[in-house]
Every structure is written in C-alpha cells, then in structure tokens.
Design an enzyme around this catalytic site. Structure first.
Site, PDB file in Angstrom:
ATOM      1  N   ASN A 202      -0.432 -12.181  -3.833  1.00 54.48           N
ATOM      2  CA  ASN A 202      -0.482 -10.587  -3.463  1.00 54.48           C
ATOM      3  C   ASN A 202      -1.485 -10.750  -2.244  1.00 54.48           C
ATOM      4  O   ASN A 202      -2.670 -10.481  -2.675  1.00 54.48           O
ATOM      5  CB  ASN A 202      -0.572  -9.699  -4.526  1.00 54.48           C
ATOM      6  CG  ASN A 202      -0.682  -8.111  -4.148  1.00 54.48           C
ATOM      7  OD1 ASN A 202      -0.535  -7.971  -2.835  1.00 54.48           O
ATOM      8  ND2 ASN A 202      -1.322  -7.407  -4.885  1.00 54.48           N
ATOM      9  N   TRP A 203      -1.068 -10.781  -1.067  1.00 54.94           N
ATOM     10  CA  TRP A 203      -2.215 -10.832  -0.087  1.00 54.94           C
ATOM     11  C   TRP A 203      -2.836  -9.245   0.339  1.00 54.94           C
ATOM     12  O   TRP A 203      -3.755  -9.293   1.122  1.00 54.94           O
ATOM     13  CB  TRP A 203      -1.635 -11.259   1.288  1.00 54.94           C
ATOM     14  CG  TRP A 203      -1.153 -12.741   1.566  1.00 54.94           C
ATOM     15  CD1 TRP A 203      -1.513 -13.520   0.399  1.00 54.94           C
ATOM     16  CD2 TRP A 203      -0.647 -13.545   2.287  1.00 54.94           C
ATOM     17  NE1 TRP A 203      -1.089 -14.661   0.710  1.00 54.94           N
ATOM     18  CE2 TRP A 203      -0.449 -14.837   1.979  1.00 54.94           C
ATOM     19  CE3 TRP A 203      -0.051 -13.166   3.842  1.00 54.94           C
ATOM     20  CZ2 TRP A 203       0.528 -15.747   2.695  1.00 54.94           C
ATOM     21  CZ3 TRP A 203       0.336 -13.940   4.370  1.00 54.94           C
ATOM     22  CH2 TRP A 203       0.795 -15.326   4.071  1.00 54.94           C
ATOM     23  N   LYS A 204      -2.219  -8.359  -0.252  1.00 55.18           N
ATOM     24  CA  LYS A 204      -2.559  -6.835  -0.030  1.00 55.18           C
ATOM     25  C   LYS A 204      -2.568  -6.906   1.541  1.00 55.18           C
ATOM     26  O   LYS A 204      -1.770  -7.437   2.307  1.00 55.18           O
ATOM     27  CB  LYS A 204      -3.889  -6.618  -0.610  1.00 55.18           C
ATOM     28  CG  LYS A 204      -3.941  -7.288  -2.162  1.00 55.18           C
ATOM     29  CD  LYS A 204      -5.050  -6.655  -2.765  1.00 55.18           C
ATOM     30  CE  LYS A 204      -5.108  -7.319  -4.374  1.00 55.18           C
ATOM     31  NZ  LYS A 204      -5.894  -6.701  -5.333  1.00 55.18           N
TER      32      LYS A 204
ATOM     33  N   HIS B 192       2.141  -1.728  -8.262  1.00 54.89           N
ATOM     34  CA  HIS B 192       0.708  -2.281  -8.372  1.00 54.89           C
ATOM     35  C   HIS B 192      -0.178  -1.264  -8.690  1.00 54.89           C
ATOM     36  O   HIS B 192       0.108  -0.040  -8.106  1.00 54.89           O
ATOM     37  CB  HIS B 192       0.431  -3.020  -7.122  1.00 54.89           C
ATOM     38  CG  HIS B 192      -0.514  -3.735  -7.218  1.00 54.89           C
ATOM     39  ND1 HIS B 192      -2.022  -3.352  -6.900  1.00 54.89           N
ATOM     40  CD2 HIS B 192      -0.820  -5.018  -7.493  1.00 54.89           C
ATOM     41  CE1 HIS B 192      -2.832  -4.032  -7.224  1.00 54.89           C
ATOM     42  NE2 HIS B 192      -2.325  -5.295  -7.430  1.00 54.89           N
TER      43      HIS B 192
ATOM     44  N   GLU C 150      -2.723  -0.647  -7.270  1.00 52.37           N
ATOM     45  CA  GLU C 150      -3.177   0.127  -6.074  1.00 52.37           C
ATOM     46  C   GLU C 150      -2.359   1.094  -5.767  1.00 52.37           C
ATOM     47  O   GLU C 150      -2.723   2.216  -5.016  1.00 52.37           O
ATOM     48  CB  GLU C 150      -3.685  -0.752  -5.041  1.00 52.37           C
ATOM     49  CG  GLU C 150      -4.949  -1.775  -5.560  1.00 52.37           C
ATOM     50  CD  GLU C 150      -4.887  -3.025  -5.150  1.00 52.37           C
ATOM     51  OE1 GLU C 150      -4.522  -3.499  -4.289  1.00 52.37           O
ATOM     52  OE2 GLU C 150      -5.793  -3.746  -5.777  1.00 52.37           O
TER      53      GLU C 150
ATOM     54  N   SER D  94      -8.239 -11.241 -11.514  1.00 55.13           N
ATOM     55  CA  SER D  94      -9.187 -12.176 -11.283  1.00 55.13           C
ATOM     56  C   SER D  94      -8.810 -13.599 -11.799  1.00 55.13           C
ATOM     57  O   SER D  94      -9.552 -14.374 -12.374  1.00 55.13           O
ATOM     58  CB  SER D  94     -10.633 -11.732 -11.875  1.00 55.13           C
ATOM     59  OG  SER D  94     -10.967 -10.482 -11.291  1.00 55.13           O
TER      60      SER D  94
ATOM     61  N   GLY E 274      -7.020 -11.796  -4.783  1.00 55.47           N
ATOM     62  CA  GLY E 274      -8.186 -12.557  -4.026  1.00 55.47           C
ATOM     63  C   GLY E 274      -7.876 -14.172  -3.673  1.00 55.47           C
ATOM     64  O   GLY E 274      -7.859 -14.658  -2.486  1.00 55.47           O
TER      65      GLY E 274
HETATM   66  C1  PEP Z   1      -3.775  -8.220  -7.789  1.00 54.72           C
HETATM   67  O1  PEP Z   1      -4.161  -7.553  -6.854  1.00 54.72           O
HETATM   68  O2  PEP Z   1      -2.436  -8.203  -8.109  1.00 54.72           O
HETATM   69  C2  PEP Z   1      -4.841  -8.868  -8.562  1.00 54.72           C
HETATM   70  C3  PEP Z   1      -4.491  -9.712  -9.428  1.00 54.72           C
HETATM   71  O3  PEP Z   1      -6.027  -9.271  -7.700  1.00 54.72           O
HETATM   72  P1  PEP Z   1      -7.239 -10.505  -7.927  1.00 54.72           P
HETATM   73  O4  PEP Z   1      -6.478 -11.609  -8.325  1.00 54.72           O
HETATM   74  O5  PEP Z   1      -7.874 -10.351  -6.675  1.00 54.72           O
HETATM   75  O6  PEP Z   1      -7.776  -9.642  -9.132  1.00 54.72           O
END
Ligand code: PEP
Length: 251
Positions: free
Chosen positions: A9-11, A96, A98, A214, A236
């Site tokens: 997920n590049w966001k 998601h 967000e 994470s 990330g």
């Molecule tokens: C995400 O946004 O779906 C996600 C899991 O982010 P991260 O891996 O950066 O925690």
C-alpha cells in the site's frame, strides 16, 4: 488454490516515474527469484494505475486504494470502480483505517463500495482493525466483527471468493509497533470463525486473511508462520523494493 498474498500500500507516495521504477524493480526481482504460490499486489495511487498496469508483465497485480460508492455522475474528484477496472487494475483496497479516519468512511458506505467494486470485476482487499483504546478496553473482537459483518456479510458465497480480508490493528499502522504473532493469529482465527459461520468451512478455508501494521522483513516470517495469517498488507516497507520482496520471500 493458494491463500498466500502480499499487497503493498504505497498510500500517497511517489511520483509516477518513481512508481513505475519501483513496480518494475519489484517485478524484476520476483521474476529472477519466483515466489511460487504467493500472489503479489501493488496498491498505487489512482494517477499511477494505468501506467503501472501497462509497465508490468503480469507477475504482479495492481490495486487502487479506494473507489467511489457511486456508479458515475456529479461526484467531483471521485474515481469509480468502472474507471479503476478500465485501467487494468485487478484489485481495490477498501476500508483502510486512513479512509475510515480522515474521510469518515463507515461500514455501511464500505458495503456499497464493495458492491460497486465486485460489480465491475475488481477483487477487494477489505481492511478492518481496532484502534488502541478499543484494544485497551478489550473491544477488538466486537469492533472487527462489526466491520466484517456490516461491510461484507451481505455478500453471497460466490462473491466472497473475490474478497481478501486485511486485519490491520490501527495502533500498529505506521507506528513501528507490530501486533505479536499471537495477537495476529488470535484475531485471524476469530475472523475465519466468522467466515465459517456465515459461509461454511470451505469458503472460510479459501479466504485470504492478511495482517497489516508495521510488517517488515524482520518480523514477517514470524507473523506469516501463524496458521491463519496468509500474508500481509504492507505500507512503509512496500516503498523499498528490497524490503518488500524480502517480506514476500518470508513465507
Ligand atoms: C498500511 O497502511 O496498510 C500499513 C500496514 O502501513 P505500515 O506497514 O506502514 O504500518
């Protein structure tokens, strides 16, 4: 049939040239070292969908990060499921945290988005997960149960075949704090039990349930070794080809 799936997920990151370069690098590494039975998906910004879909050779699938609940019309700034599908993308990430937090997306709206995505032939990666205060109050099962029931359980067994569930505890997203593999397994087993009650054993066994929050090369192997953890939704760490591919190779 494999349940193993790793989605990036590049966001809202990377210019188009940067995105094309990253997608091609990921695919080149996977072609050089085939993963066998792991489906790999890249969740890219709307603006990058067409070019990245065309730049790839088919080893990696492309996903949008959202789509509209509406078919078409006067919805300035929105992108429909039909438009996403017409770019060559095969998946869409819905719900998601967000989107839930910054855009007020609730389960009822997400159920409409899920319908729209499936109608247009997209596979759905449906996100669920509790916030920290909910876990501290031991409400995580109730919250995740409601998100799944209200967002997905209107679907038929046939439609559920096109849905992947991503459990993403919100307190673990982008924080560097990962759920322990026991916490992930406990929730994934709970989600699978809900699927079993609603759709039966076979449908539950065939549904991919991803962990997100994470996840990185250092912890992916432990998480993915859990019985009900079928892969990851990676934020990330999906922005670096080596890290993302190392996560894929953690199976
Ligand atoms: C995400 O946004 O779906 C996600 C899991 O982010 P991260 O891996 O950066 O925690």
């Amino acid at each position: 049939m494999t349940r193993k799936l790793v989605a990036g997920n590049w966001k809202m990151n990377l210019s188009l040239p940067e995105g094309i370069a990253l997608a091609k690098e990921v695919e080149a590494q996977l072609l050089a070292n085939p993963t066998g039975d792991v489906q790999v998906v890249l969740g890219v910004p709307f603006s990058h969908l067409t070019a990245i879909s065309h730049a790839l050779e088919g080893e990696v699938a492309v996903s949008a990060q959202d789509c509209s609940a509406n078919e078409s019309g006067a919805f300035t700034g929105e992108v429909s499921a039909m438009m996403v599908a017409s770019t060559g993308a095969e998946y869409v990430i819905l719900g998601h945290s967000e989107r839930r937090e910054y855009h007020g997306e609730e389960n009822a709206l997400l159920a409409e988005k899920v319908n729209m995505a499936l109608e247009h032939g997209l596979k759905v990666i449906y996100c669920c997960g509790e916030v920290l205060s909910e876990r501290e109050n031991n409400q995580q099962f109730e919250v995740v149960g409601d998100q799944i029931l209200e967002g997905l359980f209107h679907l038929s067994k046939e439609q559920m075949k096109e849905v992947v569930i991503a459990y993403e505890p919100v307190w673990a997203i982008g924080t560097g704090v990962t759920a322990s593999s026991e916490q992930a397994q406990e929730m994934h087993a709970f989600i699978r039990s809900l699927l079993q009650k609603q759709y039966g054993v076979i449908a539950a066994e065939n549904t991919s349930i991803l962990y997100g929050g994470s996840c990185k090369p250092a912890n992916a192997q432990e998480l993915f070794s859990e019985k009900d953890v079928d892969g990851g939704l990676i934020g990330g760490a999906s922005l670096k080809a080596n890290d993302f591919v190392a996560i894929i190779n953690s199976f």
